[in-house]
Design a protein around this motif. Sequence first.
Motif, PDB file in Angstrom:
ATOM      1  N   VAL A  79       0.891  -1.136  -0.194  1.00 59.04           N
ATOM      2  CA  VAL A  79      -0.198  -0.167  -0.065  1.00 59.04           C
ATOM      3  C   VAL A  79       1.183   1.086  -0.105  1.00 59.04           C
ATOM      4  CG1 VAL A  79      -0.766   0.325   2.008  1.00 59.04           C
ATOM      5  CG2 VAL A  79      -1.910   0.916   0.892  1.00 59.04           C
ATOM      6  N   TYR A  80       1.626   1.488   0.746  1.00 59.77           N
ATOM      7  CA  TYR A  80       2.581   2.273   0.776  1.00 59.77           C
ATOM      8  C   TYR A  80       3.820   2.432  -0.626  1.00 59.77           C
ATOM      9  CZ  TYR A  80       1.351   2.732   6.195  1.00 59.77           C
ATOM     10  OH  TYR A  80       1.116   2.660   6.914  1.00 59.77           O
ATOM     11  N   MET A  81       3.904   1.591  -1.083  1.00 57.58           N
ATOM     12  CA  MET A  81       4.593   1.496  -2.240  1.00 57.58           C
ATOM     13  C   MET A  81       3.361   2.256  -3.311  1.00 57.58           C
ATOM     14  SD  MET A  81       7.571   0.173  -2.844  1.00 57.58           S
ATOM     15  CE  MET A  81       8.800  -0.499  -1.329  1.00 57.58           C
ATOM     16  N   ARG A  82       2.624   1.478  -3.479  1.00 55.35           N
ATOM     17  CA  ARG A  82       1.424   1.857  -4.757  1.00 55.35           C
ATOM     18  C   ARG A  82       1.106   3.683  -4.263  1.00 55.35           C
ATOM     19  NH1 ARG A  82      -1.860  -2.357  -7.031  1.00 55.35           N
ATOM     20  NH2 ARG A  82      -0.279  -3.365  -8.280  1.00 55.35           N
ATOM     21  N   GLU A  83       1.450   4.052  -2.478  1.00 52.16           N
ATOM     22  CA  GLU A  83       1.005   5.223  -2.668  1.00 52.16           C
ATOM     23  C   GLU A  83       1.656   5.922  -3.064  1.00 52.16           C
ATOM     24  OE1 GLU A  83      -0.016   5.318   1.544  1.00 52.16           O
ATOM     25  OE2 GLU A  83      -2.356   5.324   0.994  1.00 52.16           O
ATOM     26  N   ALA A  84       2.359   5.894  -3.166  1.00 47.09           N
ATOM     27  CA  ALA A  84       3.864   6.672  -3.756  1.00 47.09           C
ATOM     28  C   ALA A  84       4.087   6.745  -5.309  1.00 47.09           C
ATOM     29  CB  ALA A  84       5.429   6.122  -3.403  1.00 47.09           C
TER      30      ALA A  84
ATOM     31  N   ILE B  83      -5.788  -2.327  -2.281  1.00 44.36           N
ATOM     32  CA  ILE B  83      -5.400  -2.404  -1.035  1.00 44.36           C
ATOM     33  C   ILE B  83      -4.868  -2.706   0.787  1.00 44.36           C
ATOM     34  CG2 ILE B  83      -2.271  -3.081  -0.237  1.00 44.36           C
ATOM     35  CD1 ILE B  83      -2.012  -1.827  -2.795  1.00 44.36           C
ATOM     36  N   TRP B  84      -5.505  -1.921   0.839  1.00 43.11           N
ATOM     37  CA  TRP B  84      -6.605  -1.218   2.229  1.00 43.11           C
ATOM     38  C   TRP B  84      -7.840  -2.167   2.665  1.00 43.11           C
ATOM     39  CZ3 TRP B  84      -4.263   1.123   5.738  1.00 43.11           C
ATOM     40  CH2 TRP B  84      -2.908   2.204   5.466  1.00 43.11           C
TER      41      TRP B  84
END
Length: 105
Positions: free
Chosen positions: A54-59, A71-72
């Motif tokens: 999720v953090y990779m996708r957000e970035a 993903i959340w």
Amino acid sequence: KELALLLLKEAFSIYQTKAGDSHERTVDCRIHLGKAHHSLGMYDEALDCFCMAVYMREALLGEPHPSVSEIWLLISSVHRAKSKLKLSLKASAKALTGYRNAHGE
């Protein structure tokens, strides 16, 4: 299922080495790996995979992107399986916010 997990780990290692952590295929493989962990009841490992994804996708795509919201929902599912209902609700709310931002109210 254990064989699938082993093969996914190998695929993830290949993608990570060849394309890097933030490449779309590496992130997708990480999600599949998390799903495999989840199906085997390995909730902490699944959560690790989903949180990194999720953090990779957000970035890469920005927080309001629908694939981030998906993903959340996976994170919410893991928390629900662990009876962490407040955390599950929080993750679901992040998903809903992302869907609303992407698609409107």
